[in-house]
Design a protein around this motif. Structure first.
Motif, PDB file in Angstrom:
ATOM      1  N   ASN A   1       0.841  -1.195   0.000  1.00 48.19           N
ATOM      2  CA  ASN A   1       0.000   0.000   0.000  1.00 48.19           C
ATOM      3  C   ASN A   1       0.877   1.245   0.000  1.00 48.19           C
ATOM      4  O   ASN A   1       1.788   1.378   0.821  1.00 48.19           O
ATOM      5  CB  ASN A   1      -0.928   0.012   1.219  1.00 48.19           C
ATOM      6  CG  ASN A   1      -2.008   1.073   1.081  1.00 48.19           C
ATOM      7  OD1 ASN A   1      -2.757   1.093   0.119  1.00 48.19           O
ATOM      8  ND2 ASN A   1      -2.081   1.977   2.050  1.00 48.19           N
ATOM      9  N   ASP A   2       0.622   2.130  -0.952  1.00 47.12           N
ATOM     10  CA  ASP A   2       1.383   3.369  -1.094  1.00 47.12           C
ATOM     11  C   ASP A   2       0.391   4.519  -1.197  1.00 47.12           C
ATOM     12  O   ASP A   2      -0.357   4.626  -2.171  1.00 47.12           O
ATOM     13  CB  ASP A   2       2.267   3.298  -2.345  1.00 47.12           C
ATOM     14  CG  ASP A   2       2.902   4.644  -2.701  1.00 47.12           C
ATOM     15  OD1 ASP A   2       3.006   5.503  -1.810  1.00 47.12           O
ATOM     16  OD2 ASP A   2       3.302   4.818  -3.873  1.00 47.12           O
TER      17      ASP A   2
ATOM     18  N   GLN B   1       3.724   7.397   1.985  1.00 44.79           N
ATOM     19  CA  GLN B   1       3.642   6.537   3.157  1.00 44.79           C
ATOM     20  C   GLN B   1       3.449   5.106   2.662  1.00 44.79           C
ATOM     21  O   GLN B   1       2.448   4.780   2.031  1.00 44.79           O
ATOM     22  CB  GLN B   1       2.470   6.935   4.053  1.00 44.79           C
ATOM     23  CG  GLN B   1       2.237   5.996   5.230  1.00 44.79           C
ATOM     24  CD  GLN B   1       3.428   5.910   6.179  1.00 44.79           C
ATOM     25  OE1 GLN B   1       4.024   6.934   6.521  1.00 44.79           O
ATOM     26  NE2 GLN B   1       3.779   4.705   6.598  1.00 44.79           N
ATOM     27  N   TYR B   2       4.467   4.260   2.916  1.00 45.84           N
ATOM     28  CA  TYR B   2       4.450   2.884   2.444  1.00 45.84           C
ATOM     29  C   TYR B   2       4.121   1.931   3.596  1.00 45.84           C
ATOM     30  O   TYR B   2       4.640   2.073   4.712  1.00 45.84           O
ATOM     31  CB  TYR B   2       5.811   2.495   1.863  1.00 45.84           C
ATOM     32  CG  TYR B   2       6.237   3.321   0.671  1.00 45.84           C
ATOM     33  CD1 TYR B   2       5.672   3.115  -0.571  1.00 45.84           C
ATOM     34  CD2 TYR B   2       7.222   4.305   0.798  1.00 45.84           C
ATOM     35  CE1 TYR B   2       6.077   3.867  -1.675  1.00 45.84           C
ATOM     36  CE2 TYR B   2       7.630   5.053  -0.288  1.00 45.84           C
ATOM     37  CZ  TYR B   2       7.050   4.834  -1.525  1.00 45.84           C
ATOM     38  OH  TYR B   2       7.454   5.570  -2.601  1.00 45.84           O
ATOM     39  N   ASN B   3       3.295   0.933   3.302  1.00 45.39           N
ATOM     40  CA  ASN B   3       2.974  -0.127   4.251  1.00 45.39           C
ATOM     41  C   ASN B   3       2.939  -1.452   3.496  1.00 45.39           C
ATOM     42  O   ASN B   3       2.238  -1.578   2.480  1.00 45.39           O
ATOM     43  CB  ASN B   3       1.626   0.128   4.922  1.00 45.39           C
ATOM     44  CG  ASN B   3       1.638   1.348   5.823  1.00 45.39           C
ATOM     45  OD1 ASN B   3       2.098   1.299   6.952  1.00 45.39           O
ATOM     46  ND2 ASN B   3       1.146   2.467   5.291  1.00 45.39           N
TER      47      ASN B   3
ATOM     48  N   ASN C   1       2.849  -5.896   4.070  1.00 43.32           N
ATOM     49  CA  ASN C   1       2.571  -6.993   4.993  1.00 43.32           C
ATOM     50  C   ASN C   1       2.782  -8.311   4.261  1.00 43.32           C
ATOM     51  O   ASN C   1       2.066  -8.613   3.301  1.00 43.32           O
ATOM     52  CB  ASN C   1       1.144  -6.892   5.522  1.00 43.32           C
ATOM     53  CG  ASN C   1       0.857  -7.914   6.618  1.00 43.32           C
ATOM     54  OD1 ASN C   1       1.741  -8.688   7.008  1.00 43.32           O
ATOM     55  ND2 ASN C   1      -0.372  -7.938   7.103  1.00 43.32           N
TER      56      ASN C   1
ATOM     57  N   LYS D   1       5.841  -7.052   8.762  1.00 45.88           N
ATOM     58  CA  LYS D   1       5.294  -5.784   8.302  1.00 45.88           C
ATOM     59  C   LYS D   1       6.408  -4.747   8.186  1.00 45.88           C
ATOM     60  O   LYS D   1       7.354  -4.753   8.967  1.00 45.88           O
ATOM     61  CB  LYS D   1       4.217  -5.286   9.263  1.00 45.88           C
ATOM     62  CG  LYS D   1       3.014  -6.203   9.365  1.00 45.88           C
ATOM     63  CD  LYS D   1       1.969  -5.641  10.319  1.00 45.88           C
ATOM     64  CE  LYS D   1       0.758  -6.556  10.412  1.00 45.88           C
ATOM     65  NZ  LYS D   1      -0.268  -6.022  11.333  1.00 45.88           N
ATOM     66  N   GLN D   2       6.272  -3.889   7.192  1.00 42.94           N
ATOM     67  CA  GLN D   2       7.187  -2.767   7.015  1.00 42.94           C
ATOM     68  C   GLN D   2       6.373  -1.496   6.828  1.00 42.94           C
ATOM     69  O   GLN D   2       5.298  -1.509   6.215  1.00 42.94           O
ATOM     70  CB  GLN D   2       8.093  -2.959   5.797  1.00 42.94           C
ATOM     71  CG  GLN D   2       9.015  -4.161   5.850  1.00 42.94           C
ATOM     72  CD  GLN D   2       9.907  -4.223   4.622  1.00 42.94           C
ATOM     73  OE1 GLN D   2      10.659  -3.296   4.329  1.00 42.94           O
ATOM     74  NE2 GLN D   2       9.830  -5.334   3.904  1.00 42.94           N
ATOM     75  N   SER D   3       6.893  -0.386   7.340  1.00 43.07           N
ATOM     76  CA  SER D   3       6.208   0.885   7.202  1.00 43.07           C
ATOM     77  C   SER D   3       7.236   2.006   7.272  1.00 43.07           C
ATOM     78  O   SER D   3       8.067   2.036   8.178  1.00 43.07           O
ATOM     79  CB  SER D   3       5.162   1.057   8.312  1.00 43.07           C
ATOM     80  OG  SER D   3       4.510   2.303   8.192  1.00 43.07           O
TER      81      SER D   3
ATOM     82  N   THR E   1       8.195   6.341   5.546  1.00 45.75           N
ATOM     83  CA  THR E   1       7.812   7.525   4.772  1.00 45.75           C
ATOM     84  C   THR E   1       9.010   8.011   3.970  1.00 45.75           C
ATOM     85  O   THR E   1      10.151   7.947   4.442  1.00 45.75           O
ATOM     86  CB  THR E   1       7.322   8.652   5.696  1.00 45.75           C
ATOM     87  OG1 THR E   1       6.234   8.178   6.480  1.00 45.75           O
ATOM     88  CG2 THR E   1       6.867   9.865   4.885  1.00 45.75           C
TER      89      THR E   1
END
Length: 910
Positions: free
Chosen positions: A563-564, A588-590, A592, A601-603, A605
C-alpha cells in the motif's frame, strides 16, 4: 555487388545535380518580414506535375531544385494572406527570387494545401500520401517508410522524431488501440489521402497545456472520398509449394467508415510464417491504457509468471502455422457519446530447432579459474491460443466534462514441449502449460470548473490469475530437495503454481491556473495491491505414483499486501522559451508479508523529487531534461521463500526480508525538425544509478544454478548510461538518407556462492563480481523514391557487443528494390546479409535472406495477381548471440528457419 550499388547511387546523384538549378529566395509580408512555414511549390506547365515544393524557414527563406530550361508556375501560400502565383521559365543558372504576400483571404488555400506534399498546422504535420507513392505500395507501412522524419522498424512500430507512436486513428477513430502493428500491416495504401502526425498529443482536452505531452505522438489517417461511407478492403488467397508440404495463405480485410459508425475486420490463416500478431505482441498489447502513476515516484510492477512460451518471428522457426482474426468498431449513439472496442483471437503452432554453444569462465576464490562449456540441441513445439477483448465508452457532453471507461480482458491457452540433448546433462524432456487470465479496467473523470480550476480523477484496476505448470524429465535431477526419491531410473519433477493479483491505482489531480503561463498541480494518490502465491513441487515415480515434497522449503502459500499513499505537489511555469515543472511527492508505504505461519510488516515515509524542463529553442527545435528519484519495489514473486523452478537446471527461492531499492534517472533529449530542408535531428542520453538493487545470489555448479534474492549493498551501486543520435534528411524530392548511432554502458554486480564442504550449506563463501558491458550500433541508410525509375534502398548496420568475457561483432548490410513499370507491374525485393564473429575467433558465421514479389494489376482493375518468394537463397539457419550477467555466460545459438517457398496469390479489391 557493392561497387555496382555505389555506382548506381553516384549516377543518380550526379544526374540530379547536373540537370537541375536552384530557385531560391525569401517569402515576406508587405512590411518585409520573412514568413515562417509558408508553402511554395513549382508546377511544371508541360506535364502539370509538381516538380518541387518547400516550406520556408524562420526567416522566410526557401529553396527549390528545378529542371533547366523549363516553364513553371510558382505558387505560394500562407494562412491569413492572399495566395501567390507567377509563371517562371528557368535557364541554366540559379535564380534568386523574393515573393511578397499580401494580407487578406487566401482564395486558393484549399487547392494549394491539397497539393503540398508536407504542411504544418500547429503541432500537426500533414503528409499528402499520394505525393510519396511510386506505385509499389500496398500497406500503410510502405507509405510511412517514405515520409520525411518517419521510420518503421521490422516489427511494424513507428517512430516520429525518435518518439514511438502510441496510437493510430482512422478518421479520428481508434484503430485497435494499444498497438500500431495491426494498422501498419493491414490498412491499404490506396485508401490513404492524408497522414496526420499529431505531436504533443493528449486525447483529453481538459488537460491540454497542463500536462507535459512532448513525448506523446499519435497518427490520424484521413481516407480518400471514395473510401468513406462504403465498404473497402480486399480478399486474398494464395497457394504454393515448399520442400516438405504445400504452403497457403488466406487474408481477407474489410473496412467501413462514416462519421457515426466504423468497423474493421481482419483475418489471416497461413503456414508461411506471416504473423499478424505474435505472442510477444499479445503480452505487450496495452489496449491504450496509460501509465497513470508515472509521476508518482514509486515503481511497483506486477511481474508475469509466464513460462517463456512465446511465438517467434517467421525467420526464427523451422515451421509456423498461424490463425488470426480481429474486429474493431466505433459507434456514436449521440454527438457526445462514443462506444468503441475490439476483439482479437490468434493461434500459433510453432516448431523451433536450436543448436547452442555456451561458455563461462569462473574465477574461483583461491585464485584459480575454470571454464564451463556446454553444447546442446533442442527441438521445441509450441501451441498457443490467445484472445483479448476491449470495450470503451467515452462521454464528452461539453468542453468542461470528459468521462471514460475501458475494460480489457486477456486469456490464453499455451503449451510447449521440448526435447533437449546436452553434452553435460544428457537428454532432457520438458513440458510447460499455462492458462493466464486478466481483466484491466480504467475509469476516468475530468472536470473543468472554470479557467482557473481543473479536476482529474483516474482509477485503474487489475485482476490477474496465472497458473503455470512445469514438468522436467531428466536422467539426473541436479538439486537436493527434502523428501525427494533419488533411486528412480528417470527423474520426473513437476511444479504447479497459482498466483492471483488484485491491484488498484487511484489518483485525484487538482490544477490551479496561477497565471495563463503557470499552474499548481496537487495530487492525492494510492496504489494498493493484494497478491497470493501458491506453489508445490512433486515427483512422479517410476511406478506412476506421485511423491509430494511436503517440506516447507518446497512449497509456497504467501499473501502479500502493498500500500502506497502519496501526496504530490508540482509547479509548472513558462518564462520566455523555457518551461519548468519541478515537484515532489510524499509517500507513506505499508507492506505486509504473510507466509510460513508468521507476518512481517514494514512501514516508512519517503519524499521523492522530480524535475522537468523544456527549452523551446525554435518552433521545431527543443531541448528537454528530466530527473526523477524513485522507490522500486518487488512484488510477491521475489518474496516467496519456497523453491520455484525457473528451468530444468535453475532453481530459485525468494527472500521475505527484501527492501526497496532507489534509483536516480537523468535524461536529456534534443530534437530539431527543419521543414526548410526536411532535416530531422534527435539525440538523447540517459544515466541511471540504482542503490540497494535486488539481485540474485547464485550458486553455480556446472551449468546448474541455485539462486536466491538479496539486496545488494549500497556500496555497490548499479549504473547504466545510454545514448543515441539520429540524422535524417529528405532532399531533391526523390532521396531520403538516415544515419543513427547508439551506445550503451552498464555496470552491474552479482553475488556468487561457492560450495564449501566444511561450511554451513546456508552460509557458503561468497564473492561479489562487478561486470561492465558496452554495446555500440552504427546504421547508415539511403533510399530513392522515383515515380518512373527503379527505386533502391541501401542500409548498413555495424554493431559491437563487448562484455567482460568476449566481444561480438555483427555486420549487416541490406538492399531493397522497388519498381513500378508498364502501368501494371510492381516488383519489390529485399536482401539482408549477416556476419557474426567474435574477438576470440571462436564464432564466425554468415547467412543471408532474399525475398521478392512481382505483382500484376491493371490500372482501375479490382483483381491483383502476386507471385512471391521467401528465403529464395534457401538459407538453413540464422544465428544470435546473448550474454547473461549472472555468471557471465556467453551463448551462441543457431536457429533452423523455414525453407524456400513460392506463393501465387490472387486478391480482389472491394
Amino acid at each position: 555487388m557493392k561497387k555496382l550499388i555505389l555506382l548506381f547511387i553516384l549516377t543518380l546523384s550526379t544526374s540530379a545535380f547536373s540537370q537541375n538549378i536552384r530557385f531560391e529566395g525569401t517569402i515576406k509580408d508587405s512590411t518585409g518580414v520573412g514568413l515562417d512555414m509558408a508553402n511554395i511549390m513549382a508546377v511544371n506547365q508541360e506535364t502539370k506535375a509538381m516538380d518541387a515544393y518547400a516550406i520556408s524557414n524562420e526567416t522566410g527563406k526557401f529553396s527549390l531544385v528545378l529542371k533547366t530550361n523549363t516553364k513553371y508556375t510558382i505558387k505560394a501560400s500562407y494562412i491569413g494572406f492572399q495566395s501567390y502565383e507567377k509563371s517562371v521559365t528557368t535557364g541554366t543558372t540559379n535564380i534568386n527570387y523574393t515573393i511578397t504576400l499580401k494580407e487578406g483571404t487566401q482564395l486558393k488555400e484549399l487547392e494549394i494545401v491539397y497539393e503540398m506534399p508536407v504542411s504544418i498546422s500547429g503541432d500537426t504535420i500533414i503528409y499528402n500520401a499520394d505525393s510519396f507513392k511510386n506505385g509499389t505500395e500496398r500497406k500503410l507501412e510502405d507509405v510511412l517508410k517514405k515520409l520525411p522524419g518517419v521510420e518503421v522498424n521490422k516489427d511494424g512500430e513507428i517512430e516520429v522524431e525518435g518518439k514511438k507512436v502510441q496510437k493510430i486513428m482512422v478518421e479520428g477513430k481508434d484503430f485497435f488501440d494499444g498497438d500500431t502493428k495491426l494498422a501498419t500491416k493491414n490498412i491499404p495504401a490506396d485508401a490513404l489521402e492524408k497522414i496526420q502526425v499529431l505531436r504533443n498529443y493528449n486525447e483529453v482536452s481538459n488537460l491540454k497545456g497542463l500536462e507535459n505531452n512532448e513525448e506523446n505522438v499519435a497518427i490520424n489517417i484521413k481516407l480518400k472520398q471514395g473510401k468513406k461511407n462504403f465498404w473497402f478492403g480486399d480478399m486474398m488467397a494464395g497457394f504454393g509449394v515448399g520442400d516438405k508440404e504445400d504452403r497457403f495463405i488466406i487474408n481477407p480485410k474489410l473496412f467501413y467508415y462514416n462519421p457515426k459508425f466504423s468497423v474493421n475486420v481482419i483475418a489471416n490463416k497461413n503456414n508461411i510464417g506471416e504473423l499478424p500478431l505474435t505472442a510477444q505482441d499479445y503480452f505487450k498489447f496495452t489496449g491504450g491504457f496509460r501509465n497513470m502513476m508515472r509521476k508518482g515516484g514509486s515503481s511497483f510492477n506486477v511481474v508475469s509468471n509466464d513460462l517463456g512460451i512465446m511465438g517467434l518471428r517467421n525467420n526464427q522457426a523451422a515451421n509456423i502455422e498461424s490463425s488470426f482474426g480481429a474486429a474493431n468498431f466505433s459507434f456514436n449513439p449521440t454527438k457526445a457519446w462514443t462506444l468503441s472496442g475490439f476483439g482479437i483471437v490468434l493461434g500459433n503452432k510453432t516448431e523451433i530447432e536450436t543448436q547452442t554453444v555456451s561458455n563461462r569462465t569462473d574465477n574461483l576464490p583461491d585464485g584459480s579459474s575454470q571454464t564451463i562449456s556446454e553444447t546442446k540441441e533442442d527441438i521445441t513445439r509450441q501451441d498457443s491460443k490467445q484472445a483479448l477483448f476491449k470495450l470503451s465508452s467515452s462521454y464528452v457532453p461539453s468542453e468542461k466534462v470528459h468521462f471514460d471507461y475501458d475494460a480489457l480482458v486477456k486469456f490464453s491457452d499455451q503449451k510447449e514441449n521440448t526435447s533437449l540433448f546436452s553434452n553435460l546433462l544428457s537428454d532432457v524432456y520438458t513440458n510447460k502449460k499455462q492458462n493466464p487470465f486478466s481483466i484491466n479496467q480504467n475509469f476516468n473523470y475530468y472536470y473543468t470548473l472554470n479557467e482557473k480550476h481543473v479536476f482529474a480523477f483516474e482509477m485503474q484496476h487489475l485482476y490477474q490469475e496465472e497458473d503455470p505448470i512445469y514438468n522436467a524429465n531428466l536422467a539426473t535431477q541436479p538439486f537436493v530437495l527434502l523428501g525427494y526419491n533419488s533411486s528412480q531410473n528417470r527423474d520426473d519433477i513437476n511444479q504447479v503454481r497459482f498466483v492471483t493479483t488484485n491491484k488498484v491505482d487511484t489518483k485525484l489531480d487538482y490544477y490551479y491556473m496561477v497565471t495563463p503561463k503557470s499552474n499548481i498541480n496537487l495530487t492525492l494518490g494510492n496504489t494498493y495491491s493484494y497478491q497470493n502465491f501458491d506453489s508445490s513441487i512433486f515427483q512422479i515415480l517410476d511406478n506412476g505414483l506421485q511423491n509430494d515434497l511436503t517440506a516447507a522449503e518446497n512449497n509456497n502459500d504467501v499473501n502479500y499486501i502493498f500500500n502506497d499513499v502519496f501526496l504530490g505537489l508540482h509547479y509548472k511555469f513558462l518564462t520566455g522559451k523555457f518551461t519548468f515543472n519541478p515537484g515532489f511527492s510524499v509517500h507513506q508505504y505499508n507492506m505486509n508479508d504473510q507466509q510460513l505461519g508468521t507476518s512481517i510488516k514494514q512501514s516508512f515515509t519517503r519524499v521523492l523529487p522530480d524535475v522537468y524542463a523544456l527549452w523551446q529553442i525554435k518552433k521545431s527545435e527543443t531541448l528537454t531534461y528530466n530527473y526523477s528519484f524513485s522507490n522500486n519495489f518487488t512484488d510477491i514473486n521475489r518474496l516467496a521463500q519456497g523453491y520455484v523452478f525457473s528451468n530444468y537446471n535453475s532453481l530459485f527461492r525468494g527472500n521475505r526480508l527484501l527492501e526497496n531499492s532507489t534509483s536516480q534517472v537523468h535524461s536529456l533529449r534534443y530534437f530539431k525538425y527543419n521543414m526548410f530542408n526536411f532535416e530531422n535531428i534527435f539525440a538523447n542520453i540517459t544515466y541511471t544509478k540504482q542503490l540497494d538493487a535486488i539481485k540474485n545470489k547464485a550458486l553455480l555448479t556446472g551449468v546448474n544454478q541455485e539462486s536466491s534474492a538479496v539486496n545488494m549493498n549500497s556500496n555497490f551501486p548499479e549504473e547504466s548510461f545510454s545514448g543515441s543520435a539520429n540524422y535524417g534528411r529528405s532532399f531533391f524530392k526523390y532521396y531520403k538518407a538516415n544515419a543513427r548511432v547508439s551506445v550503451g554502458w552498464n555496470k552491474f554486480n552479482n553475488i556468487r556462492e561457492f560450495p564449501d564442504a566444511d561450511a554451513d550449506p546456508y552460509n557458503n563463501p561468497t564473492q561479489i563480481q562487478t561486470t561492465e558491458s558496452v554495446s555500440q550500433s552504427y546504421t547508415l541508410g539511403f533510399s530513392t523514391n522515383y515515380k518512373k525509375w527503379p527505386n533502391l534502398g541501401v542500409s548498413y548496420n555495424y554493431s559491437i557487443s563487448d562484455n567482460f568475457s568476449d566481444t561480438v561483432y555483427t555486420d549487416s548490410p541490406s538492399l531493397t528494390l522497388e519498381y513500378y513499370f508498364l502501368e501494371a507491374f510492381s516488383l519489390t525485393s529485399e536482401y539482408n546479409f549477416f556476419h557474426n564473429y567474435n574477438k576470440s575467433k571462436t564464432i564466425d558465421s554468415e547467412y543471408d535472406f532474399l525475398s521478392a514479389n512481382i505483382i500484376y494489376q491493371k490500372k482501375d482493375s479490382k483483381w491483383e495477381w502476386k507471385l512471391s518468394g521467401t528465403n529464395l537463397l534457401d538459407t538453413k539457419s540464422l544465428d544470435t548471440n546473448s550474454f547473461s550477467q549472472l555468471g557471465g555466460t556467453s551463448s551462441f545459438s543457431s536457429y533452423r528457419v523455414q525453407p524456400r517457398y513460392i506463393i501465387l496469390s490472387l486478391k480482389y479489391n472491394l
